[in-house]
Design a protein around this motif. Structure first.
Motif, PDB file in Angstrom:
ATOM      1  N   ARG A  26      34.626  42.941  33.139  1.00 36.69           N
ATOM      2  CA  ARG A  26      36.086  43.128  33.279  1.00 36.69           C
ATOM      3  C   ARG A  26      36.421  43.676  34.662  1.00 36.69           C
ATOM      4  O   ARG A  26      35.750  44.587  35.143  1.00 36.69           O
ATOM      5  CB  ARG A  26      36.591  44.141  32.260  1.00 36.69           C
ATOM      6  CG  ARG A  26      36.515  43.649  30.857  1.00 36.69           C
ATOM      7  CD  ARG A  26      37.036  44.721  29.918  1.00 36.69           C
ATOM      8  NE  ARG A  26      36.781  44.341  28.547  1.00 36.69           N
ATOM      9  CZ  ARG A  26      36.930  45.137  27.508  1.00 36.69           C
ATOM     10  NH1 ARG A  26      37.339  46.387  27.693  1.00 36.69           N
ATOM     11  NH2 ARG A  26      36.687  44.714  26.290  1.00 36.69           N
ATOM     12  N   LEU A  27      37.468  43.140  35.253  1.00 39.18           N
ATOM     13  CA  LEU A  27      37.965  43.676  36.520  1.00 39.18           C
ATOM     14  C   LEU A  27      39.381  44.201  36.281  1.00 39.18           C
ATOM     15  O   LEU A  27      40.228  43.489  35.733  1.00 39.18           O
ATOM     16  CB  LEU A  27      38.019  42.580  37.591  1.00 39.18           C
ATOM     17  CG  LEU A  27      36.689  42.090  38.168  1.00 39.18           C
ATOM     18  CD1 LEU A  27      36.959  41.056  39.258  1.00 39.18           C
ATOM     19  CD2 LEU A  27      35.849  43.228  38.721  1.00 39.18           C
ATOM     20  N   ASP A  28      39.589  45.412  36.701  1.00 43.46           N
ATOM     21  CA  ASP A  28      40.874  46.048  36.462  1.00 43.46           C
ATOM     22  C   ASP A  28      41.884  45.654  37.559  1.00 43.46           C
ATOM     23  O   ASP A  28      41.597  45.824  38.747  1.00 43.46           O
ATOM     24  CB  ASP A  28      40.643  47.565  36.448  1.00 43.46           C
ATOM     25  CG  ASP A  28      41.882  48.282  36.022  1.00 43.46           C
ATOM     26  OD1 ASP A  28      42.558  47.779  35.108  1.00 43.46           O
ATOM     27  OD2 ASP A  28      42.185  49.332  36.614  1.00 43.46           O
ATOM     28  N   PRO A  70      40.069  39.166  34.379  1.00 42.15           N
ATOM     29  CA  PRO A  70      41.032  40.229  34.685  1.00 42.15           C
ATOM     30  C   PRO A  70      41.348  41.006  33.415  1.00 42.15           C
ATOM     31  O   PRO A  70      41.378  40.431  32.323  1.00 42.15           O
ATOM     32  CB  PRO A  70      42.270  39.454  35.165  1.00 42.15           C
ATOM     33  CG  PRO A  70      42.139  38.096  34.561  1.00 42.15           C
ATOM     34  CD  PRO A  70      40.673  37.832  34.354  1.00 42.15           C
ATOM     35  N   SER A  71      41.556  42.308  33.596  1.00 45.97           N
ATOM     36  CA  SER A  71      41.875  43.110  32.411  1.00 45.97           C
ATOM     37  C   SER A  71      42.723  44.287  32.841  1.00 45.97           C
ATOM     38  O   SER A  71      42.469  44.893  33.879  1.00 45.97           O
ATOM     39  CB  SER A  71      40.553  43.554  31.778  1.00 45.97           C
ATOM     40  OG  SER A  71      40.560  44.912  31.495  1.00 45.97           O
ATOM     41  N   SER A  72      43.786  44.591  32.098  1.00 44.26           N
ATOM     42  CA  SER A  72      44.517  45.814  32.436  1.00 44.26           C
ATOM     43  C   SER A  72      44.281  46.861  31.364  1.00 44.26           C
ATOM     44  O   SER A  72      44.090  48.022  31.660  1.00 44.26           O
ATOM     45  CB  SER A  72      46.001  45.554  32.678  1.00 44.26           C
ATOM     46  OG  SER A  72      46.531  44.761  31.678  1.00 44.26           O
ATOM     47  N   LYS A  73      44.252  46.448  30.096  1.00 40.29           N
ATOM     48  CA  LYS A  73      43.812  47.405  29.063  1.00 40.29           C
ATOM     49  C   LYS A  73      43.149  46.618  27.920  1.00 40.29           C
ATOM     50  O   LYS A  73      43.709  45.651  27.415  1.00 40.29           O
ATOM     51  CB  LYS A  73      44.959  48.291  28.550  1.00 40.29           C
ATOM     52  CG  LYS A  73      46.248  47.560  28.264  1.00 40.29           C
ATOM     53  CD  LYS A  73      47.306  48.557  27.823  1.00 40.29           C
ATOM     54  CE  LYS A  73      48.604  47.944  27.463  1.00 40.29           C
ATOM     55  NZ  LYS A  73      49.427  47.253  28.266  1.00 40.29           N
ATOM     56  N   SER A 118      41.288  41.264  26.893  1.00 41.89           N
ATOM     57  CA  SER A 118      42.417  40.405  27.250  1.00 41.89           C
ATOM     58  C   SER A 118      42.244  39.045  26.571  1.00 41.89           C
ATOM     59  O   SER A 118      41.168  38.713  26.069  1.00 41.89           O
ATOM     60  CB  SER A 118      42.450  40.202  28.763  1.00 41.89           C
ATOM     61  OG  SER A 118      41.244  39.564  29.162  1.00 41.89           O
ATOM     62  N   ASN A 173      37.314  45.335  43.476  1.00 45.41           N
ATOM     63  CA  ASN A 173      36.901  44.179  42.683  1.00 45.41           C
ATOM     64  C   ASN A 173      36.097  43.184  43.524  1.00 45.41           C
ATOM     65  O   ASN A 173      35.114  42.605  43.052  1.00 45.41           O
ATOM     66  CB  ASN A 173      38.134  43.482  42.078  1.00 45.41           C
ATOM     67  CG  ASN A 173      38.788  44.338  41.017  1.00 45.41           C
ATOM     68  OD1 ASN A 173      38.150  45.235  40.460  1.00 45.41           O
ATOM     69  ND2 ASN A 173      40.050  44.095  40.729  1.00 45.41           N
ATOM     70  N   ALA A 178      42.520  48.189  44.630  1.00 39.36           N
ATOM     71  CA  ALA A 178      41.854  47.591  43.461  1.00 39.36           C
ATOM     72  C   ALA A 178      41.195  46.264  43.852  1.00 39.36           C
ATOM     73  O   ALA A 178      40.073  45.957  43.421  1.00 39.36           O
ATOM     74  CB  ALA A 178      42.868  47.375  42.338  1.00 39.36           C
ATOM     75  N   PRO A 236      45.596  46.710  38.413  1.00 38.31           N
ATOM     76  CA  PRO A 236      46.745  47.522  38.012  1.00 38.31           C
ATOM     77  C   PRO A 236      48.054  46.724  38.138  1.00 38.31           C
ATOM     78  O   PRO A 236      48.270  46.029  39.125  1.00 38.31           O
ATOM     79  CB  PRO A 236      46.719  48.694  38.996  1.00 38.31           C
ATOM     80  CG  PRO A 236      45.834  48.280  40.109  1.00 38.31           C
ATOM     81  CD  PRO A 236      44.934  47.198  39.625  1.00 38.31           C
ATOM     82  N   THR A 239      45.514  35.908  39.521  1.00 34.91           N
ATOM     83  CA  THR A 239      44.780  36.966  40.225  1.00 34.91           C
ATOM     84  C   THR A 239      43.613  36.384  41.036  1.00 34.91           C
ATOM     85  O   THR A 239      43.164  37.005  41.986  1.00 34.91           O
ATOM     86  CB  THR A 239      44.215  37.977  39.201  1.00 34.91           C
ATOM     87  OG1 THR A 239      43.676  37.254  38.097  1.00 34.91           O
ATOM     88  CG2 THR A 239      45.285  38.926  38.716  1.00 34.91           C
TER      89      THR A 239
END
Ligand SMILES: C[S@@+](CC[C@H](N)C(=O)[O-])C[C@H]1O[C@@H](n2cnc3c(N)ncnc32)[C@H](O)[C@@H]1O
Length: 236
Positions: free
Chosen positions: A62-64, A39-42, A45, A81, A77, A66, A108
């Motif tokens: 990476r999976l975004d 998981p990644s938001s920005k 990670s 994903n 999202a 939000p 997640t």
């Protein structure tokens, strides 16, 4: 007999942050998986940093996710994903999804899994347990979470104030996750009944900060930490 093997999704618990705190099975799966989702938001990670100890960068995807409350945005999202995970499963027959702590706690992974299963009914999963953040925090603070018949509650501070107050009233130890400034109001109640607090940030990493505090210091300190353990009775 010996039927066709189903595509397999491995859920890998990464532990609290230190790459030495993964299980042997987690390391085995990360080393062998053709692709590992994180998981990644920005940017990079902590999950991705841990995974990169055990596999090549080109295998990490990476999976975004939000960080918003709007369920429609979140669902969109998750659909996106899940499609990416399914296409990797179809291509390679297996892949891993890795996230921090233990996957059974607010992860997640369990948000994503139903969407993957809906797209791919014939799917097997293996879930690998790990060290939760608050166990690492208790270890760093050198205190037990519970003794004898102590009752523990685990409270995400995204819950309503009423539920937090009710739970905190009965537990001998309350573990407070997802700390944010608005917690301070809720802590006023906790502050009346509890004696000792452990506040922690980046547990088990080089940036770890763990502080054992008097409950009265909480309001000020709570702004700076990610996790708290509050105890009705002081230990040592
Ligand atoms: C979405 S929950 C995930 C919990 C995770 N699955 C676990 O087993 O610990 C994220 C929360 O866990 C806590 N957390 C996770 N890792 C941490 C660490 N290394 N140090 C302190 N708190 C941490 C923080 O309260 C953060 O807001």
């Amino acid at each position: 007999m010996g039927g066709r093997q189903l595509p397999t999704l491995y859920g890998v618990s990464l532990g609290p942050g230190n790459p030495k705190l993964l299980t042997l099975r987690a390391v085995e799966v990360l080393r062998e998986a053709p692709k590992v989702f994180v998981p990644s938001s920005k940017g990079i990670s902590r999950a991705e940093a841990i995974v990169s100890y055990f596999t090549k960068k080109r295998r990490i995807i990476r999976l975004d996710f939000p960080m918003v409350k709007d369920e429609a945005i979140v669902a969109k999202a998750l659909q996106r994903n899940a499609s990416r995970v399914c296409s990797i499963l179809q291509r390679y027959g297996s892949c891993a999804y890795a996230a921090l702590g233990d996957l059974s706690l607010y992860s997640t992974f369990w948000r994503l899994y139903p969407y993957v299963k809906e797209k791919m009914h014939d799917l097997d999963i293996e879930v690998i347990p790990g060290v939760p953040s608050f166990c690492a925090c208790a270890a760093s603070a050198k205190i037990p979470l519970a003794l004898g018949d102590d009752i523990i509650t685990i409270i995400p501070l995204s819950a309503s104030r009423e539920r937090i107050e009710n739970l905190a009233r009965y537990a001998d130890t309350s573990i407070l996750l997802k700390i944010k400034p608005s917690i301070i109001r809720s802590l006023k109640l906790v502050g009346k009944e509890y004696q000792q607090a452990v506040l922690a940030m980046h547990c088990s990493t080089d940036n770890e900060q763990v502080r054992v505090a008097n409950i009265k210091e909480l309001e000020e300190l709570s702004k700076y930490f990610a996790l708290m353990i509050v105890k009705r009775r002081k230990f040592l």
